[in-house]
Design an enzyme around this catalytic site. Structure first.
Site, mmCIF file in Angstrom:
data_model
loop_
_atom_site.group_PDB
_atom_site.id
_atom_site.type_symbol
_atom_site.label_atom_id
_atom_site.label_comp_id
_atom_site.label_asym_id
_atom_site.label_seq_id
_atom_site.Cartn_x
_atom_site.Cartn_y
_atom_site.Cartn_z
ATOM 1 N N TYR A 106 0.892 -1.078 0.069
ATOM 2 C CA TYR A 106 0.101 -0.030 -0.130
ATOM 3 C C TYR A 106 0.917 1.298 -0.032
ATOM 4 C CZ TYR A 106 0.871 1.268 5.053
ATOM 5 O OH TYR A 106 1.481 1.524 6.111
ATOM 6 N N LYS A 160 6.508 -1.795 1.982
ATOM 7 C CA LYS A 160 5.055 -1.259 2.795
ATOM 8 C C LYS A 160 4.121 -2.323 2.475
ATOM 9 C CE LYS A 160 3.276 3.287 3.122
ATOM 10 N NZ LYS A 160 3.414 3.627 4.701
ATOM 11 N N GLU A 183 12.717 2.762 13.703
ATOM 12 C CA GLU A 183 11.884 3.925 13.377
ATOM 13 C C GLU A 183 10.614 3.906 13.998
ATOM 14 O OE1 GLU A 183 10.397 2.518 9.421
ATOM 15 O OE2 GLU A 183 10.156 0.767 9.990
ATOM 16 N N LEU A 218 11.276 1.459 6.971
ATOM 17 C CA LEU A 218 10.548 1.923 5.495
ATOM 18 C C LEU A 218 11.435 3.101 5.210
ATOM 19 C CD1 LEU A 218 8.348 1.437 3.433
ATOM 20 C CD2 LEU A 218 7.242 3.078 4.810
HETATM 21 C C1 PLP Z 1 6.693 2.022 9.357
HETATM 22 C C2 PLP Z 1 6.760 3.310 8.932
HETATM 23 N N1 PLP Z 1 7.750 4.019 8.679
HETATM 24 C C3 PLP Z 1 8.104 5.155 8.019
HETATM 25 C C4 PLP Z 1 7.165 5.691 7.670
HETATM 26 C C5 PLP Z 1 7.166 7.123 6.839
HETATM 27 O O1 PLP Z 1 7.152 6.859 5.200
HETATM 28 P P1 PLP Z 1 6.660 8.241 4.435
HETATM 29 O O2 PLP Z 1 7.417 9.535 4.929
HETATM 30 O O3 PLP Z 1 6.724 7.678 3.199
HETATM 31 O O4 PLP Z 1 5.105 8.406 4.949
HETATM 32 C C6 PLP Z 1 5.834 5.254 7.490
HETATM 33 C C7 PLP Z 1 4.625 5.977 6.880
HETATM 34 O O5 PLP Z 1 3.435 5.332 7.171
HETATM 35 C C8 PLP Z 1 5.738 3.790 8.272
HETATM 36 O O6 PLP Z 1 4.486 3.406 8.418
#
Ligand code: PLP
Length: 288
Positions: free
Chosen positions: A32, A146, A178, A202
């Site tokens: 997603y 993701k 994270e 991620l």
């Molecule tokens: C586990 C995780 N890490 C980092 C992020 C941040 O990613 P992004 O900046 O692409 O939204 C998200 C965003 O939903 C996330 O679910």
């Protein structure tokens, strides 16, 4: 917000019925993205759409849509729903097939769903900062994908919320990885530290934009793992994500970060990030 994308067509939300044997529903077998929309324009859409293609590839799914095709469809959806400021949620699952662990044959079409949501910018959090807890990272070892499997993230977030906090900062032993739905950065002596893009996090699109604007502005960035001790002794801490943007963290567990208010460099990075949004999507003064 009455319209959704359902397997490539824009239809009324009430007509979009997911089959109970969709593998996304039964196995979390899919990927997603969440894309931010400001002034009816998608922010960093190409990066998000390239990432969903890559996430899909990493679980053996070759998406049949190009970035351009997805962008066109999502733009139509924004128009159809008259979305000004908010988010697009989109997912691809491996498709509908009788429940069985192995992948179904390649003629099974992926299920593609997307919808929009009106969301204001989190102005109070951006201004005042938020609290976080620490949580052992118990997730699997492919956090760069993701994936729809979010149970570890959901449980960590729930623990944070149940303790009156906004985010759970996860760590594997001594190493900070994270947040449950965000990336984490710290500032120490004027340098920004953030976990490198690896299988343990991620690689956030907000994180990447943040690194880009910092480097352009001369703020030193070090993409290296940092420890719980580094986190504890940091001058500033913040989280980054599509919906939370650059949000200061002012308290972790019972301990105040720095002076317990958003830090100077964090605020500067917020300003740089706002400018990046404005250069792509227009003025932010109307987004409240
Ligand atoms: C586990 C995780 N890490 C980092 C992020 C941040 O990613 P992004 O900046 O692409 O939204 C998200 C965003 O939903 C996330 O679910």
């Amino acid at each position: 917000m009455n319209y959704v994308i359902f397997n490539g067509n824009i239809i009324e939300r009430s007509e979009a019925n997911v089959d109970i044997e969709d593998r996304g529903y039964q196995f979390g077998d899919g990927v997603y993205e969440v894309i931010r929309v400001y002034n009816s324009k998608m922010f960093t859409a190409t990066e998000h759409l390239e990432r969903i293609i890559l996430s899909a590839k990493k679980i053996g799914m070759e998406l049949t849509y190009t970035v351009k095709e997805m962008k066109e469809l999502l733009t139509q959806l924004i128009t159809k729903n008259s979305l000004e400021h908010g988010t697009i949620y989109m997912q691809f699952s491996r498709g509908v097939a009788p429940r069985n662990h192995p992948y179904p044959t390649s003629d099974v079409a992926h299920s593609f769903v997307a919808y929009t949501k009106e969301v204001a910018r989190p102005l109070a959090n951006l201004e005042n900062g938020v609290k976080a807890i620490l949580k052992e990272d118990i997730r699997w070892l492919l956090c760069d994908i993701k994936s729809l499997n979010l149970l570890g993230n959901v449980m960590a977030k729930q623990e944070a919320v149940s303790k009156g906090c906004y985010e759970a900062i996860q760590h594997r032993g001594e190493v900070v990885t994270e947040g449950s739905s965000s990336n984490i950065s710290i500032i120490k002596d004027g340098t920004l530290y953030t976990h490198p893009a690896s299988n343990l996090i991620l690689n956030g699109i907000t994180r990447r934009k943040m690194i880009e604007v910092c480097e352009k502005d001369g703020i030193p960035v070090v993409e290296e793992p940092f420890s719980l001790n580094d986190l504890n002794t940091a001058d500033e801490v913040f989280l980054s994500s599509t919906t939370s943007e650059i949000t200061p963290i002012i308290q972790i567990n019972e301990k105040q970060v720095g002076e317990g208010v958003p830090g100077v460099l964090t605020k500067r990075i917020q300003g740089l990030f706002d400018a990046a949004i404005e250069s792509e999507c227009g003025s932010l003064t109307t987004t409240v």
